[in-house]
Motif scaffolding. Structure first.
Motif, PDB file in Angstrom:
ATOM      1  N   ILE A   1      40.914 -14.683  14.350  1.00 10.96           N
ATOM      2  CA  ILE A   1      40.443 -14.848  12.718  1.00 10.96           C
ATOM      3  C   ILE A   1      40.201 -13.977  11.998  1.00 10.96           C
ATOM      4  O   ILE A   1      41.296 -13.762  10.696  1.00 10.96           O
ATOM      5  N   LEU A   2      39.744 -12.354  12.844  1.00 11.71           N
ATOM      6  CA  LEU A   2      39.465 -11.754  11.759  1.00 11.71           C
ATOM      7  C   LEU A   2      41.076 -11.393  11.749  1.00 11.71           C
ATOM      8  O   LEU A   2      41.376 -10.773  10.058  1.00 11.71           O
TER       9      LEU A   2
ATOM     10  N   LEU B   1      31.838 -12.308  14.547  1.00 14.42           N
ATOM     11  CA  LEU B   1      32.632 -10.569  14.119  1.00 14.42           C
ATOM     12  C   LEU B   1      32.768 -10.377  12.893  1.00 14.42           C
ATOM     13  O   LEU B   1      33.264 -10.623  12.162  1.00 14.42           O
ATOM     14  N   VAL B   2      31.810  -9.241  12.828  1.00 16.81           N
ATOM     15  CA  VAL B   2      31.717  -8.336  11.539  1.00 16.81           C
ATOM     16  C   VAL B   2      31.988  -6.536  11.465  1.00 16.81           C
ATOM     17  O   VAL B   2      32.387  -6.008  12.385  1.00 16.81           O
ATOM     18  N   ALA B   3      33.496  -6.628  10.846  1.00 11.85           N
ATOM     19  CA  ALA B   3      34.249  -5.792  11.066  1.00 11.85           C
ATOM     20  C   ALA B   3      35.060  -5.086   9.175  1.00 11.85           C
ATOM     21  O   ALA B   3      34.689  -5.588   8.411  1.00 11.85           O
ATOM     22  N   GLU B   4      35.015  -3.240   9.184  1.00 10.63           N
ATOM     23  CA  GLU B   4      35.538  -2.646   9.008  1.00 10.63           C
ATOM     24  C   GLU B   4      37.288  -2.608   9.083  1.00 10.63           C
ATOM     25  O   GLU B   4      37.553  -2.288   9.915  1.00 10.63           O
ATOM     26  N   ALA B   5      37.884  -2.579   7.909  1.00 12.80           N
ATOM     27  CA  ALA B   5      39.457  -2.046   8.060  1.00 12.80           C
ATOM     28  C   ALA B   5      39.571  -2.076   6.485  1.00 12.80           C
ATOM     29  O   ALA B   5      39.340  -2.441   5.233  1.00 12.80           O
TER      30      ALA B   5
ATOM     31  N   PHE C   1      34.023  -6.972   7.007  1.00 17.07           N
ATOM     32  CA  PHE C   1      34.765  -8.736   6.603  1.00 17.07           C
ATOM     33  C   PHE C   1      34.461  -9.249   8.051  1.00 17.07           C
ATOM     34  O   PHE C   1      34.034  -8.592   9.062  1.00 17.07           O
ATOM     35  N   ALA C   2      34.253 -10.715   7.792  1.00 13.29           N
ATOM     36  CA  ALA C   2      33.602 -11.203   8.914  1.00 13.29           C
ATOM     37  C   ALA C   2      34.138 -12.842   9.193  1.00 13.29           C
ATOM     38  O   ALA C   2      35.330 -13.325   8.342  1.00 13.29           O
TER      39      ALA C   2
ATOM     40  N   VAL D   1      33.216  -8.897   2.257  1.00  9.40           N
ATOM     41  CA  VAL D   1      33.948  -9.223   1.263  1.00  9.40           C
ATOM     42  C   VAL D   1      34.749 -10.524   1.805  1.00  9.40           C
ATOM     43  O   VAL D   1      34.959 -11.401   0.283  1.00  9.40           O
ATOM     44  N   ALA D   2      34.677 -11.012   2.689  1.00 12.77           N
ATOM     45  CA  ALA D   2      35.072 -12.374   2.828  1.00 12.77           C
ATOM     46  C   ALA D   2      34.766 -12.941   4.255  1.00 12.77           C
ATOM     47  O   ALA D   2      34.542 -12.031   5.141  1.00 12.77           O
TER      48      ALA D   2
END
Length: 317
Positions: free
Chosen positions: A299-300, A17-21, A4-5, A74-75
């Motif tokens: 936001i994330l 900020l780009v992260a996995e969850a 997600f970003a 994906v978003a």
């Protein structure tokens, strides 16, 4: 694990900020970046965003959205705040951003406060039961009294570092009378603008966004910047006043080479430090704890909460 970003489109800075969850409430950072694009340049005087500022900011937003998609996001959610809220020609900016492949959502002060509180407290190990979040931006400053991660009261004042610099500090370095005028203006705004001052005696002050994190980085002499060392760092009112006087006493060219200070923020850090010092003094706060978390992280987290929200069960006839 999906990616997600979040893109925070501020009056002064665009942050990615780009992260996995794989669940709400936690994530693993894959990539982060920021660029000072000064979207609110000249807004205080004209009420309009300049074509140059729109161009710089849209380019940064588009680049960050493309980066996020290359990383498999994906978003991608982009949120704009004060400058986009206030500008008479904000539609020009929003249309340009959408055409560049990244629609931008403009949030009001209450939603900005909620998202900022969520992100600011997320990175702190044990935030106090009652916190005052001080979020100094380029176009406005938000003061949010929170219980846990829930904002109870919030106020947004037109005390942004870009606005204050353009209005009060056009000279380099700023003369004493200009600094005094700026401080007096901030004190007047705070005296009547924060209605919940009596409730702050038992609250812990939390500083988020560029002014607070930069002052912490300057005190720690961080080069390069280290968000882990900044988060949790405590700045006293006395130290903020010392840093404010020190920064104001040197020319811009010298500030631009200080360890811990982004060159693009060197022209507005004096107004930011003065604003923070006056805010702590007027509100009766002796110190604040700095966090690198803020609107971008909020936001994330909000995006994750939406994405992983359980779907409502279908009703049968």
């Amino acid at each position: 694990m999906p990616t997600f970003a979040a893109i925070d489109v501020g009056t002064n800075t665009v942050r990615l900020l780009v992260a996995e969850a794989d669940a709400p409430g936690a994530y693993a950072v894959r990539h982060q970046a920021q660029a000072i694009t000064r979207l609110g340049e000249g807004l205080e005087a004209t009420g309009h965003l300049t074509a140059a500022a729109i161009g710089r900011t849209v380019a940064a937003v588009a680049e960050y959205a493309a980066t996020a998609r290359r990383l498999g996001a994906v978003a991608v959610r982009a949120v704009a705040t004060s400058a986009a809220r206030e500008a008479a020609n904000r539609e020009a900016f929003l249309t340009a951003a959408a055409a560049a492949g990244c629609p931008v959502e403009v949030v009001g002060p209450a939603e900005e406060a909620r998202l900022t509180t969520l992100g600011a407290l997320h990175l702190l190990p044990r935030p106090a039961a009652r916190c005052l979040i001080i979020d100094i931006g380029g176009g406005s400053t938000e003061f949010t009294l929170a219980a846990g991660e829930v904002p109870r009261e919030s106020v947004s004042l037109p005390l942004g570092v870009v606005k204050l610099t353009e209005r009060f500090l056009p000279e380099d370095p700023p003369p004493a009378e200009a600094l005094a005028a700026l401080a007096a203006h901030v004190r007047r705004a705070l005296a009547t603008g924060v209605p919940f001052q009596r409730e702050l005696r038992s609250a812990e002050a939390i500083g988020t966004a560029g002014t607070a994190t930069t002052l912490a980085a300057l005190e720690l002499r961080l080069d390069p910047y280290d968000p882990l060392r900044v988060t949790g760092h405590r700045l006293t009112l006395e130290r903020v006043r010392e840093l404010s006087a020190w920064l104001a006493g040197m020319p811009l060219a010298e500030r631009q080479h200080l360890p811990g200070l982004e060159p693009g923020r060197a022209d507005v850090i004096v107004a930011g430090a003065c604003l923070l010092a006056e805010a702590l003094a007027v509100l009766g706060l002796e110190a604040l704890t700095v966090t690198d978390g803020g609107l971008r992280e909020g936001i994330l987290l909000d995006t994750l909460a939406r994405h992983f929200a359980p779907t409502a069960p279908r009703q049968t006839a």
